[in-house]
Design a protein around this motif. Structure first.
Motif, PDB file in Angstrom:
ATOM      1  N   GLN A  33     -64.353 -67.726 -19.692  1.00 49.44           N
ATOM      2  CA  GLN A  33     -64.175 -68.495 -20.916  1.00 49.44           C
ATOM      3  C   GLN A  33     -64.363 -67.645 -22.172  1.00 49.44           C
ATOM      4  OE1 GLN A  33     -67.087 -71.503 -20.123  1.00 49.44           O
ATOM      5  NE2 GLN A  33     -65.604 -72.937 -19.256  1.00 49.44           N
ATOM      6  N   ASN A 242     -58.038 -74.155 -24.157  1.00 50.31           N
ATOM      7  CA  ASN A 242     -58.694 -74.757 -22.995  1.00 50.31           C
ATOM      8  C   ASN A 242     -60.079 -74.160 -22.766  1.00 50.31           C
ATOM      9  OD1 ASN A 242     -56.522 -76.453 -22.491  1.00 50.31           O
ATOM     10  ND2 ASN A 242     -55.585 -75.066 -20.993  1.00 50.31           N
ATOM     11  N   CYS A 245     -62.435 -75.723 -25.217  1.00 50.34           N
ATOM     12  CA  CYS A 245     -62.771 -77.103 -24.830  1.00 50.34           C
ATOM     13  C   CYS A 245     -63.778 -77.137 -23.684  1.00 50.34           C
ATOM     14  CB  CYS A 245     -61.501 -77.854 -24.423  1.00 50.34           C
ATOM     15  SG  CYS A 245     -60.340 -78.136 -25.782  1.00 50.34           S
ATOM     16  N   GLU A 246     -63.642 -76.201 -22.749  1.00 48.96           N
ATOM     17  CA  GLU A 246     -64.498 -76.202 -21.561  1.00 48.96           C
ATOM     18  C   GLU A 246     -65.961 -75.928 -21.896  1.00 48.96           C
ATOM     19  OE1 GLU A 246     -62.640 -73.335 -19.067  1.00 48.96           O
ATOM     20  OE2 GLU A 246     -60.972 -74.664 -18.518  1.00 48.96           O
ATOM     21  N   GLN A 248     -67.539 -77.356 -24.246  1.00 49.15           N
ATOM     22  CA  GLN A 248     -68.086 -78.656 -24.667  1.00 49.15           C
ATOM     23  C   GLN A 248     -69.008 -78.521 -25.880  1.00 49.15           C
ATOM     24  OE1 GLN A 248     -69.873 -80.204 -21.042  1.00 49.15           O
ATOM     25  NE2 GLN A 248     -67.906 -80.968 -20.295  1.00 49.15           N
ATOM     26  N   LEU A 249     -68.551 -77.746 -26.841  1.00 43.74           N
ATOM     27  CA  LEU A 249     -69.320 -77.550 -28.064  1.00 43.74           C
ATOM     28  C   LEU A 249     -68.850 -78.454 -29.202  1.00 43.74           C
ATOM     29  CD1 LEU A 249     -69.445 -73.639 -28.173  1.00 43.74           C
ATOM     30  CD2 LEU A 249     -71.286 -75.177 -27.479  1.00 43.74           C
ATOM     31  N   SER A 251     -67.309 -81.668 -31.378  1.00 44.22           N
ATOM     32  CA  SER A 251     -67.462 -83.119 -31.471  1.00 44.22           C
ATOM     33  C   SER A 251     -66.130 -83.791 -31.127  1.00 44.22           C
ATOM     34  CB  SER A 251     -67.881 -83.499 -32.887  1.00 44.22           C
ATOM     35  OG  SER A 251     -66.816 -83.234 -33.799  1.00 44.22           O
ATOM     36  N   PRO A 252     -66.147 -85.094 -30.859  1.00 44.91           N
ATOM     37  CA  PRO A 252     -64.879 -85.797 -30.575  1.00 44.91           C
ATOM     38  C   PRO A 252     -63.844 -85.647 -31.687  1.00 44.91           C
ATOM     39  CG  PRO A 252     -66.741 -87.152 -29.898  1.00 44.91           C
ATOM     40  CD  PRO A 252     -67.318 -85.965 -30.602  1.00 44.91           C
ATOM     41  N   LEU A 255     -62.452 -82.113 -31.518  1.00 41.24           N
ATOM     42  CA  LEU A 255     -61.531 -82.007 -30.383  1.00 41.24           C
ATOM     43  C   LEU A 255     -60.189 -82.638 -30.711  1.00 41.24           C
ATOM     44  CD1 LEU A 255     -63.797 -82.742 -27.275  1.00 41.24           C
ATOM     45  CD2 LEU A 255     -62.533 -80.624 -27.740  1.00 41.24           C
TER      46      LEU A 255
END
Length: 318
Positions: A33, A242, A245-246, A248-249, A251-252, A255
């Motif tokens: 990543q 991607n 995104c993986e 997971q840092l 916020s919605p 994203l």
């Protein structure tokens, strides 16, 4: 180096060095990543618009503690390095690799450098373990085969980048890694003195306009080769996003913003490729040529905008 996987990782066409590095990380069972987050580039070289990043800019020391240095050496030097736990990205000529599919030799005439991963050797040091993701190949090379495929220099040395792993290393904090890589990507893209980033788009447009004066064979070959490299740009852009995104840092809302940005960007690149194909068939259509030029300028602007968004998101992480 102990082999822990029998599969290669192929990032995209024309991404041989990056694919070799990803394959090594997989063999070492290390997450890719961080490497992918840092792999946003654009350059125009040898008539090709490409996403590939120079190996010197991989920042492997920060991301993975891997020491990488360009070297000229012998087969004995490779054996010693491998026995000490290292590996190399070997500069070589794909056409001289016995295993390399002839149909994949689409860009060698442009002088694009090929790389294969050398990651092991037998007890006698006479046969090397090689992974070549571009050819979807994992196997061995004898010293004779290695010598035949080497890039020929005046001193007849092997040219390669060392990949020396650390004895102990803790991966950077994910937030710090994202902040670091987003800054790196933006700084490289906005440099105006070389063939990177938006400057790459400008150089490509200049050749596009000049291509009106080329003969049909040269123009069609240029378009065909850039169709391949632009398809690779689309794949690498997706891989970078991607990987972000993986972690997971974000916020919605971040994203959602990023998804909208990357979707638009990939559609723009796909449109550029489609218009290039149309131009190949209708190169005298000035309206089409103008549309293609405008779309290239738009994709260049949006690339910079997306990288600015990523850098801003990184700076907002607590």
């Amino acid at each position: 180096m102990e082999q822990t996987s029998q599969t290669v990782v192929k990032l995209a066409a024309m991404e041989c060095a990056a694919s070799c590095l990803l394959t090594l990380l997989q063999m070492k069972q290390v997450s890719s990543q961080y490497f992918l987050m840092n792999y946003w580039s654009l350059n125009y070289s040898s008539g090709l618009l490409m996403s590939g990043k120079n190996i010197r800019l991989y920042k492997l020391d920060y991301l993975y503690g891997i020491q990488s240095e360009f070297m000229k050496g012998t087969e004995e030097d490779l054996v010693q390095l491998i026995r000490e736990g290292g590996a190399v990205l070997l500069m070589c000529r794909a056409a001289d690799m016995d295993y390399f599919p002839r149909g994949l030799l689409t860009h060698e005439e442009n002088g694009i450098q090929h790389f294969a991963l050398i990651y092991g050797c037998d007890a006698s040091g006479s046969r090397f373990q090689v992974a070549d993701p571009t050819a979807d190949y994992i196997g061995t090379l004898t010293r004779e085969q290695l010598g035949r495929a080497r890039v020929k220099g005046k001193d007849n040395s092997l040219y390669y980048y060392t990949l020396v792993p650390p004895n102990q290393f803790a991966l950077p904090d994910p937030k710090e890694a994202f902040q670091f890589t987003s800054r790196q990507n933006l700084q490289l893209y906005t440099k105006g003195d070389l063939n990177f980033g938006y400057r790459a788009v400008e150089l490509f447009i200049a050749d596009l306009m000049q291509s009106l004066q080329w003969d049909k064979e040269r123009r069609n070959s240029w378009i065909y080769q850039n169709n391949i490299t632009i398809s690779s740009i689309v794949k690498t852009r997706s891989a970078v996003w991607n990987s972000i995104c993986e972690l997971q840092l974000l916020s919605p809302s971040q994203l959602e913003e990023g998804n909208l940005g990357i979707d638009r960007l990939l559609k723009l690149w796909t449109t550029v490729n489609f218009l290039l194909i149309k131009y190949k068939k209708n190169y005298t259509d000035m309206a089409l040529l103008s549309q293609l030029k405008d779309k290239l300028m738009e994709v260049g602007d949006h690339e910079k905008q997306f990288l600015l968004q990523m850098e801003q998101m990184g700076s907002e992480l607590l």
